[in-house]
Design a protein around this motif. Structure first.
Motif, PDB file in Angstrom:
ATOM      1  N   ALA A 116       0.844  -1.190   0.000  1.00  0.00           N
ATOM      2  CA  ALA A 116       0.000   0.000   0.000  1.00  0.00           C
ATOM      3  C   ALA A 116       0.879   1.240   0.000  1.00  0.00           C
ATOM      4  N   LEU A 117       0.488   2.218  -0.797  1.00  0.00           N
ATOM      5  CA  LEU A 117       1.126   3.522  -0.800  1.00  0.00           C
ATOM      6  C   LEU A 117       0.136   4.501  -0.201  1.00  0.00           C
ATOM      7  N   VAL A 118       0.522   5.154   0.875  1.00  0.00           N
ATOM      8  CA  VAL A 118      -0.330   6.152   1.522  1.00  0.00           C
ATOM      9  C   VAL A 118       0.265   7.509   1.192  1.00  0.00           C
ATOM     10  N   LEU A 119      -0.385   8.235   0.300  1.00  0.00           N
ATOM     11  CA  LEU A 119       0.186   9.450  -0.271  1.00  0.00           C
ATOM     12  C   LEU A 119      -0.661  10.664   0.068  1.00  0.00           C
ATOM     13  N   GLY A 120      -0.007  11.820   0.217  1.00  0.00           N
ATOM     14  CA  GLY A 120      -0.740  13.047   0.489  1.00  0.00           C
ATOM     15  C   GLY A 120       0.168  14.114   1.046  1.00  0.00           C
ATOM     16  N   VAL A 124      -1.604  15.253   7.054  1.00  0.00           N
ATOM     17  CA  VAL A 124      -2.982  14.760   6.902  1.00  0.00           C
ATOM     18  C   VAL A 124      -3.205  13.425   7.607  1.00  0.00           C
ATOM     19  N   GLY A 125      -2.163  12.850   8.219  1.00  0.00           N
ATOM     20  CA  GLY A 125      -2.351  11.619   8.991  1.00  0.00           C
ATOM     21  C   GLY A 125      -1.862  10.360   8.309  1.00  0.00           C
ATOM     22  N   LYS A 126      -0.988  10.481   7.318  1.00  0.00           N
ATOM     23  CA  LYS A 126      -0.484   9.295   6.607  1.00  0.00           C
ATOM     24  C   LYS A 126       0.232   8.347   7.551  1.00  0.00           C
ATOM     25  N   THR A 127       1.083   8.879   8.407  1.00  0.00           N
ATOM     26  CA  THR A 127       1.831   8.047   9.355  1.00  0.00           C
ATOM     27  C   THR A 127       0.880   7.338  10.311  1.00  0.00           C
ATOM     28  N   LEU A 177       5.058  -7.473   7.328  1.00  0.00           N
ATOM     29  CA  LEU A 177       4.614  -6.122   6.986  1.00  0.00           C
ATOM     30  C   LEU A 177       5.728  -5.135   7.322  1.00  0.00           C
ATOM     31  N   LEU A 178       6.268  -4.518   6.286  1.00  0.00           N
ATOM     32  CA  LEU A 178       7.300  -3.493   6.458  1.00  0.00           C
ATOM     33  C   LEU A 178       6.672  -2.138   6.166  1.00  0.00           C
ATOM     34  N   ILE A 179       6.770  -1.217   7.124  1.00  0.00           N
ATOM     35  CA  ILE A 179       6.225   0.131   6.960  1.00  0.00           C
ATOM     36  C   ILE A 179       7.386   1.111   6.845  1.00  0.00           C
ATOM     37  N   ILE A 180       7.478   1.797   5.703  1.00  0.00           N
ATOM     38  CA  ILE A 180       8.513   2.801   5.472  1.00  0.00           C
ATOM     39  C   ILE A 180       7.829   4.159   5.442  1.00  0.00           C
ATOM     40  N   ASP A 181       8.112   4.969   6.428  1.00  0.00           N
ATOM     41  CA  ASP A 181       7.425   6.249   6.587  1.00  0.00           C
ATOM     42  C   ASP A 181       8.264   7.391   6.007  1.00  0.00           C
ATOM     43  N   ASP A 182       7.579   8.386   5.450  1.00  0.00           N
ATOM     44  CA  ASP A 182       8.232   9.588   4.906  1.00  0.00           C
ATOM     45  C   ASP A 182       9.279   9.252   3.855  1.00  0.00           C
ATOM     46  N   PHE A 183       8.930   8.376   2.939  1.00  0.00           N
ATOM     47  CA  PHE A 183       9.869   8.011   1.881  1.00  0.00           C
ATOM     48  C   PHE A 183      10.010   9.167   0.881  1.00  0.00           C
ATOM     49  N   ALA A 184      11.244   9.353   0.395  1.00  0.00           N
ATOM     50  CA  ALA A 184      11.580  10.384  -0.601  1.00  0.00           C
ATOM     51  C   ALA A 184      11.304  11.793  -0.093  1.00  0.00           C
ATOM     52  N   LEU A 185      11.325  11.959   1.224  1.00  0.00           N
ATOM     53  CA  LEU A 185      11.207  13.307   1.776  1.00  0.00           C
ATOM     54  C   LEU A 185      12.454  14.103   1.427  1.00  0.00           C
ATOM     55  N   THR A 212       4.633   5.495   3.107  1.00  0.00           N
ATOM     56  CA  THR A 212       3.979   6.800   3.145  1.00  0.00           C
ATOM     57  C   THR A 212       4.918   7.818   2.511  1.00  0.00           C
ATOM     58  N   SER A 213       4.334   8.769   1.797  1.00  0.00           N
ATOM     59  CA  SER A 213       5.162   9.779   1.130  1.00  0.00           C
ATOM     60  C   SER A 213       4.349  11.017   0.819  1.00  0.00           C
TER      61      SER A 213
END
Length: 280
Positions: A116-120, A124-127, A177-185, A212-213
């Motif tokens: 899943a890609l959580v984008l925005g 807005v609460g992606k993390t 499940l691997l969660i990578i937060d704030d990718f490509a910040l 998330t990104s």
């Protein structure tokens, strides 16, 4: 001499004797003492049989242990304890595909395995949403690891120095499940780009990854040092991932402290509502 009859003091009898308390503590069941009195009262009120009462108190203990275990595993996984599904503000001024979100919370995507890609935009609460998925997975006894992207790549660089990179990559490759937060910040150098590529390749169609990104996947390519590795990794990641777009106001801005009746440096309160000044 007249005598007065004083009313007898009412005494509350502890329904749990000292011997039972000692036995429970020896068996490491001391936490049952927190709810046992009310369970005894309930059993008496509802005329529960011995087997039903035993099932009731053991179910309480099982729930307590499961909650404690989940808490410990969540901490080990790197999840924020406050970012759970039950703490998500459903009234927040953000918009996203609720049907897709409900599907993601079912965790069926882990069995694909998909991602899943959580984008925005910022705030807005992606993390929070990504972490909530992690907490659900933890409660369902799935293995989880969550990390901010910059910290993840920094740890992999450190693993190179002490010759533990292979073990670290193997661990990350096999977590369910691997969660990578704030990718490509921020931009990825050549080493970070290589590590991202290797990680995506190792997990592709084998395990679920949530990213998330603040940027669209097409923008990620320009953020990485090697365009070919970047394109190969992003293509694999996006080809098997649901895309949840979150839009709306930043919740951080909504949490700003009120300026109503704030003191000034001169010791005078300024009423932000009408501009009146009041002596301190």
């Amino acid at each position: 001499m007249a005598t007065t009859n004083k009313p007898a003091k009412s005494t509350v009898t502890d329904p749990i004797g000292p011997e039972l308390k000692q036995i429970l503590r020896h068996l490491k069941l001391g936490k049952m003492l927190d709810t046992l009195p009310e369970r005894l009262a309930l059993a008496k009120q509802q005329h529960l049989g011995h087997a039903d009462f035993l099932e009731l108190v053991l179910a309480d203990e099982h729930s307590r242990r499961e909650a404690k275990s989940a808490q410990l595993r969540s901490r080990t996984a790197g999840l924020d304890p406050g970012m759970r599904l039950d703490t998500w503000d459903e009234t927040a001024a953000v918009h996203y595909d609720r049907q897709l979100w409900n599907e993601l919370t079912s965790l069926r995507f882990l069995d694909g395995p998909h991602g899943a890609l959580v984008l925005g935009p910022v705030g807005v609460g992606k993390t929070h949403l990504a972490s909530a998925l992690g907490h659900i997975a933890i409660r369902r006894r799935r293995t989880v690891h969550a990390s901010r992207a910059d910290k993840l790549f920094k740890r992999l660089k450190a693993a190179r120095l002490d010759n533990t990179l292979e073990a670290e990559m193997r661990r990350l490759a096999h977590v369910e499940l691997l969660i990578i937060d704030d990718f490509a910040l921020q931009g990825l150098d050549s080493v970070e780009t290589t590590d991202f590529y290797e990680l995506v390749v190792e997990r592709h169609r084998k395990a679920a990854t949530v990213v998330t990104s603040n940027r669209e996947p097409a923008e990620w390519l320009a953020m990485m040092a090697d365009p070919l590795l970047a394109q190969s990794a992003v293509d694999r990641l996006t080809s098997t991932a649901h895309e949840l777009i979150v839009e709306g106001e930043s919740y951080r801005q909504r949490q700003r402290p009120s300026h109503h009746n704030q003191p000034t440096d001169t010791g005078v309160f300024v009423d932000a509502k009408n501009g009146d000044h009041h002596a301190r």
